[in-house]
Design an enzyme around this catalytic site. Structure first.
Site, PDB file in Angstrom:
ATOM      1  N   LYS A 185      -4.109 -11.904  -7.429  1.00  0.00           N
ATOM      2  CA  LYS A 185      -5.417 -12.137  -6.805  1.00  0.00           C
ATOM      3  C   LYS A 185      -6.440 -11.121  -7.303  1.00  0.00           C
ATOM      4  O   LYS A 185      -6.078 -10.035  -7.767  1.00  0.00           O
ATOM      5  CB  LYS A 185      -5.303 -12.061  -5.281  1.00  0.00           C
ATOM      6  CG  LYS A 185      -4.983 -10.687  -4.745  1.00  0.00           C
ATOM      7  CD  LYS A 185      -5.319 -10.581  -3.254  1.00  0.00           C
ATOM      8  CE  LYS A 185      -5.202  -9.114  -2.837  1.00  0.00           C
ATOM      9  NZ  LYS A 185      -5.782  -8.779  -1.568  1.00  0.00           N
ATOM     10  N   LYS A 229       0.838  -1.203   0.000  1.00  0.00           N
ATOM     11  CA  LYS A 229       0.000   0.000   0.000  1.00  0.00           C
ATOM     12  C   LYS A 229       0.874   1.255   0.000  1.00  0.00           C
ATOM     13  O   LYS A 229       0.535   2.262  -0.621  1.00  0.00           O
ATOM     14  CB  LYS A 229      -0.936   0.015   1.217  1.00  0.00           C
ATOM     15  CG  LYS A 229      -1.970  -1.088   1.207  1.00  0.00           C
ATOM     16  CD  LYS A 229      -3.331  -0.552   0.766  1.00  0.00           C
ATOM     17  CE  LYS A 229      -4.286  -1.621   0.290  1.00  0.00           C
ATOM     18  NZ  LYS A 229      -4.578  -2.676   1.236  1.00  0.00           N
ATOM     19  N   LYS A 271      -9.848  -4.996  -5.642  1.00  0.00           N
ATOM     20  CA  LYS A 271     -10.439  -3.755  -6.160  1.00  0.00           C
ATOM     21  C   LYS A 271      -9.396  -2.885  -6.851  1.00  0.00           C
ATOM     22  O   LYS A 271      -9.641  -2.323  -7.905  1.00  0.00           O
ATOM     23  CB  LYS A 271     -11.078  -2.975  -5.008  1.00  0.00           C
ATOM     24  CG  LYS A 271     -12.373  -3.576  -4.537  1.00  0.00           C
ATOM     25  CD  LYS A 271     -12.772  -3.054  -3.161  1.00  0.00           C
ATOM     26  CE  LYS A 271     -13.436  -4.163  -2.361  1.00  0.00           C
ATOM     27  NZ  LYS A 271     -13.534  -3.883  -0.931  1.00  0.00           N
TER      28      LYS A 271
HETATM   29  P1  TYM Z   1     -10.700  -6.485   2.836  1.00  0.00           P
HETATM   30  O1  TYM Z   1     -11.801  -5.511   2.802  1.00  0.00           O
HETATM   31  O2  TYM Z   1      -9.475  -6.205   2.053  1.00  0.00           O
HETATM   32  O3  TYM Z   1     -11.183  -7.902   2.384  1.00  0.00           O
HETATM   33  C1  TYM Z   1     -12.303  -8.497   3.011  1.00  0.00           C
HETATM   34  C2  TYM Z   1     -12.165  -9.999   3.009  1.00  0.00           C
HETATM   35  O4  TYM Z   1     -12.094 -10.495   1.668  1.00  0.00           O
HETATM   36  C3  TYM Z   1     -10.965 -11.335   1.541  1.00  0.00           C
HETATM   37  N1  TYM Z   1     -10.431 -11.222   0.164  1.00  0.00           N
HETATM   38  C4  TYM Z   1     -10.074 -12.283  -0.560  1.00  0.00           C
HETATM   39  N2  TYM Z   1     -10.099 -13.603  -0.289  1.00  0.00           N
HETATM   40  C5  TYM Z   1      -9.686 -14.435  -1.263  1.00  0.00           C
HETATM   41  N3  TYM Z   1      -9.261 -14.013  -2.496  1.00  0.00           N
HETATM   42  C6  TYM Z   1      -9.228 -12.710  -2.808  1.00  0.00           C
HETATM   43  N4  TYM Z   1      -8.852 -12.314  -4.023  1.00  0.00           N
HETATM   44  C7  TYM Z   1      -9.636 -11.769  -1.814  1.00  0.00           C
HETATM   45  N5  TYM Z   1      -9.726 -10.404  -1.783  1.00  0.00           N
HETATM   46  C8  TYM Z   1     -10.213 -10.099  -0.545  1.00  0.00           C
HETATM   47  C9  TYM Z   1      -9.966 -10.832   2.570  1.00  0.00           C
HETATM   48  O5  TYM Z   1      -9.042 -11.832   2.909  1.00  0.00           O
HETATM   49  C10 TYM Z   1     -10.887 -10.482   3.715  1.00  0.00           C
HETATM   50  O6  TYM Z   1     -11.197 -11.612   4.490  1.00  0.00           O
HETATM   51  N6  TYM Z   1      -8.129  -6.121   7.020  1.00  0.00           N
HETATM   52  C11 TYM Z   1      -9.381  -6.657   6.530  1.00  0.00           C
HETATM   53  C12 TYM Z   1     -10.595  -6.031   7.185  1.00  0.00           C
HETATM   54  C13 TYM Z   1     -10.582  -6.152   8.678  1.00  0.00           C
HETATM   55  C14 TYM Z   1     -10.748  -7.356   9.422  1.00  0.00           C
HETATM   56  C15 TYM Z   1     -10.632  -6.967  10.789  1.00  0.00           C
HETATM   57  C16 TYM Z   1     -10.952  -8.680   9.060  1.00  0.00           C
HETATM   58  C17 TYM Z   1     -10.410  -5.143   9.567  1.00  0.00           C
HETATM   59  N7  TYM Z   1     -10.425  -5.622  10.842  1.00  0.00           N
HETATM   60  C18 TYM Z   1     -10.761  -7.915  11.803  1.00  0.00           C
HETATM   61  C19 TYM Z   1     -11.069  -9.635  10.100  1.00  0.00           C
HETATM   62  C20 TYM Z   1     -10.975  -9.232  11.448  1.00  0.00           C
HETATM   63  C21 TYM Z   1      -9.404  -6.349   5.031  1.00  0.00           C
HETATM   64  O7  TYM Z   1      -8.603  -5.634   4.542  1.00  0.00           O
HETATM   65  O8  TYM Z   1     -10.386  -6.808   4.369  1.00  0.00           O
END
Ligand code: TYM
Length: 358
Positions: free
Chosen positions: A223, A115, A226
């Site tokens: 992967k 990032k 967005k």
């Molecule tokens: P975020 O918003 O990036 O993604 C949300 C969830 O989607 C999963 N994900 C994927 N899984 C498989 N293949 C992909 N291409 C893919 N793209 C996204 C992510 O692994 C995630 O599970 N940091 C977290 C948000 C968060 C969170 C937390 C999660 C904040 N606090 C506490 C669990 C517990 C995140 O960036 O999600």
């Protein structure tokens, strides 16, 4: 069915519509876990602030993620759904836990380096993963209009707080979040050892017996994400979705029987394994092995099978979005529940750390 008392917690950042990566990495597991566990699912709006600076867009995205949660089948009568910023206790816990987190360990986190690179407009090529020193130099020397915000660095602390505040045992996430979970365990252990307490539970990722999921994009590598521009969204209408799948990158086709799969083709099979019937997948695997495969047929099948998953979700979203009162009620109930546990954890942590009334 009697629910398991172990707490499950997970969240998604409101940075746009949900895609198949979010669905298979997280959301579909949320829907299954709500039947058996004590679950909290939230919308990580504070985390979204680390990269999103448009207030109206953030607000819109919080609503759309909530509608997508509900449309995918998360039932607010079975689980708590809340917005992260509705639980102010998390912000104080974040400040307190940061006293036990090292700047170095945060700077070495893969997602931070990724990032930070994006913020500074650096490509992966001129700043490789192993080249920690050059990225550190870039961050420290960055001009003020290209800065890497401190919130991005301490992102894993806030994520750890989300989990530890609720004493969650299980955290269903995709593969890309495993390093953050590892840090959460490390912070929990360190805090407990430092103060000689058993305050925090060390959480684990939750999988239904499968390996952690990494949903690939349609562009042949990496992967689905967005910021990668290679997504299939749950809200894509059939025409858009079919077009995206038909345009997915492929290769020239197998020249000899039983050739190894190139990355773009392996990715299409991964998507197919997630969405299609196993017998259908096998049929295409056999066709690949004997060189009779036609990628056009594979893509057509894949698009229709994805649509079977996304159509019912897409069709419910607009009705939910039109009902602000319902959404408010769901979030108010969820926030109440989340605040109960978070305020208890905060009181304990304050006491443990010596912040006590005279
Ligand atoms: P975020 O918003 O990036 O993604 C949300 C969830 O989607 C999963 N994900 C994927 N899984 C498989 N293949 C992909 N291409 C893919 N793209 C996204 C992510 O692994 C995630 O599970 N940091 C977290 C948000 C968060 C969170 C937390 C999660 C904040 N606090 C506490 C669990 C517990 C995140 O960036 O999600």
């Amino acid at each position: 069915m009697i629910k398991d008392k172990e707490v499950v917690l997970s969240g998604i950042r409101p940075t746009g519509n949900l895609h198949l990566g979010n669905y298979y990495g997280a959301l579909s597991k949320f829907v299954r876990l709500q039947e058996t566990h004590d679950c909290l699912f939230f919308i990580a709006d504070l985390h979204a602030l680390t990269t999103n600076t448009d207030p109206d867009e953030l607000h819109r995205n919080v609503k759309s993620i909530l509608a997508e949660y509900l449309a995918a089948g998360i039932d607010p009568d079975k689980v708590s759904i809340f917005v992260q910023s509705d639980v102010p206790e998390l912000s104080e816990l974040y400040l307190l836990l940061n006293m036990h987190v090292g700047i170095g360990e945060l700077m070495r986190t893969a997602s931070f380096k990724d990032k930070a690179r994006q913020c500074l407009g650096l490509s992966r090529e001129n700043c490789s993963d192993s080249d920690d020193e050059s990225i550190e130099k870039e961050i420290i020397g960055a001009s003020t209009n290209k800065r890497v915000c401190a919130g991005l660095l301490t992102y894993p602390t806030l994520m750890a707080v989300d989990i530890l505040a609720q004493k969650a045992r299980w955290v269903p996430v995709g593969k890309d979040q495993l390093q953050h979970l590892e840090l959460t365990r490390r912070f929990a252990r360190r805090f407990n050892q430092f103060y000689g307490v058993e305050e925090f539970i060390e959480p684990d990722n939750f999988e239904f017996g499968d390996a952690p999921v990494k949903v690939p994009g349609l562009d042949g590598s990496g992967k689905m994400g967005k910021s990668e521009g290679n997504c299939i969204y749950l809200v894509d209408d059939p025409k858009v979705l079919r077009k995206k799948v038909m345009r997915a990158v492929t290769d020239e086709g197998p020249k000899e029987p039983n050739s190894p799969l190139s990355e773009p083709i392996a990715n299409l099979f991964t998507l197919m394994e997630l969405t299609s019937d196993p017998a259908v997948v096998q049929q295409f695997r056999d066709a690949y092995a004997d060189c009779s495969i036609r990628y056009g047929d594979l893509k057509k099948q894949l698009a229709e099978d994805i649509l079977k998953v996304t159509t019912p979700i897409r069709e419910r979203i607009n009705d939910i979005l039109a009902d602000d009162d319902y959404m408010r009620r769901v979030l108010a109930r969820g926030a109440d529940r989340a605040r109960q546990q978070a305020s208890q954890t905060l009181a304990e942590v304050r006491h443990i750390m010596g912040i006590r009334k005279i």
